[in-house]
Design a protein around this motif. Sequence first.
Motif, mmCIF file in Angstrom:
data_model
loop_
_atom_site.group_PDB
_atom_site.id
_atom_site.type_symbol
_atom_site.label_atom_id
_atom_site.label_comp_id
_atom_site.label_asym_id
_atom_site.label_seq_id
_atom_site.Cartn_x
_atom_site.Cartn_y
_atom_site.Cartn_z
ATOM 1 N N ARG A 1 0.040 4.255 1.660
ATOM 2 C CA ARG A 1 0.028 4.943 2.955
ATOM 3 C C ARG A 1 1.057 4.361 3.929
ATOM 4 N N GLY B 1 0.816 -1.213 0.000
ATOM 5 C CA GLY B 1 0.000 0.000 0.000
ATOM 6 C C GLY B 1 0.845 1.256 0.000
ATOM 7 N N GLU C 1 -5.508 5.448 1.582
ATOM 8 C CA GLU C 1 -4.929 4.337 0.822
ATOM 9 C C GLU C 1 -5.627 4.225 -0.532
#
Length: 531
Positions: free
Chosen positions: A319, A317, A454
């Motif tokens: 984030r 991801g 995200e």
Amino acid sequence: MVRLLNVYTISSFISLAGLLYGFDIASISGIVTTKQYIEYYGNPVGIRQGGIISAVAAGSLAGALSSSFLGDRLSRKVSTQLGAVLWCIGASLQSASTSIAMLVIGRIFAGFCIGITSVLVPIYQSEIAPRKIRGRIVTLQHFALAWGIVIMYFIQYGCSFLDSQAVFRLPWAIQAVPGIFLFMGLFWLPLSPRWLASKNRWDEVLQVLAFLRTPDCDSNDPLVLAEYKEIEEQAREHGEEWNTYREVFGKKLRKRLFIAMAVQGWSQLGGVGVLLYGVILPLKSAGVSNARLAASICYIIFVVATIPTILWTDHWGRRSSLLVGALSAALWSFMIGGLFMRFGEPNPVPDQQYTWIIVDKPIASRCIQASVYLLSATFAMSWGPIEWMYPPEIIPLHVRCTAVSLSTSTNWVIILALLLAVLPLWLRIHWGVFFMFGFLNLGAFIYVWLAVPETKQRTLEEMDEIFEHGEQLWRSFTGAGARYSNRLDLLAKDFEQGKISIHPRRPRRNNDIERTANSSTSQTLFDGTSG
């Protein structure tokens, strides 16, 4: 049998634009400390040296701002070709320069190319990539940048043993070679399907999607039809408002624009981007033996550290990578600054490019060298690639070029300011520069935690729902936003079961849309005039 032209090979080739940026970083990084360069250009230090280095950033700022108009009018692909031409002009002027003024002009031309391509290449890659590997595809741009640094640094390193002006002229001339390849090869690449949609060329949209998504160019594939439908729905929703500043700064989109600008800005405020331009200076200041060779190891680590991001960024991801990257970069920055503060002393030799040195303290020198390597690796695994992939992901199609050009311009404004400021600061406050970057990385961590959602595993068209579902952005992947991660699959299933269908013709951007009641995901049936 794997087809020669597919999403991976297309994206890898257009990533040559990143190679150009890497070439510039490595060439100037190695050249500025050579005896021939110093003697020919009159020993530029401080502001003069910063002006020479930052000329590329000034050109990049102009290129990034112009990319909005160019990318929308000429297409992402053709505008990248224009950038390649400007790059070759810049390389020629730099290699033939007879004065600082001519050198600066050549670097501005090269920067104009970097500015255009730094906006449009990630957009192009995002728009051709399937959602599940979009991060991997866009990261190839950063991977090419890293390879460009390594290749050019070793070219320059080899040239450093020459006893002539070829030490700096030959590397600058060689920079034109990948620019020529990029210009020629782009003729064989397809146009972006999302750009084609912005021009109402819907037959070509379906053809390009089928080419990119299926090995046999099957335009009846359910996933192809589902993606086509999502693109059309977003295009129809926004009518004729394409790439307008009124839309970009409107209430609905300005939060996304600010997040895109902030991600690009914090990436550079962390200091690693500037460090790559002059990594040899802190290594020399630290008393590292053969600092030029040590710098080459730093660049090799930069390449290797990008590989895990390519393989797993769509799993990790965006984030989480930014959060871990910011904290780690802060740690290594504080480590470097603390070691310089504790073991360093003023440089007794005047008119040098560094005024703070570590003498006869090999353990401290090695710790600084290791921290520089870890700082470079941290950036390559987190902020480096994600700063390019994130803005095109979160901005909707109808304003993507304009908004991404503004966010990337933020990147170049900060690089320009840092390149002009950091060298004079390095002469005056020494180790304090690294403490400054450490605290800025902590600020980046706080911002990402509070504001950045995200985006992995989602289509570009699903971003509207991510930003509008009402929950805090930082909970986007664990909260209600997760509901939308399989929307494309549900839509494809409806096509496969025959619940919905499309006619691959240009849909009108008004309400002449037939609707069916038997679709569980979407009830629109395309039917418009041919186009």
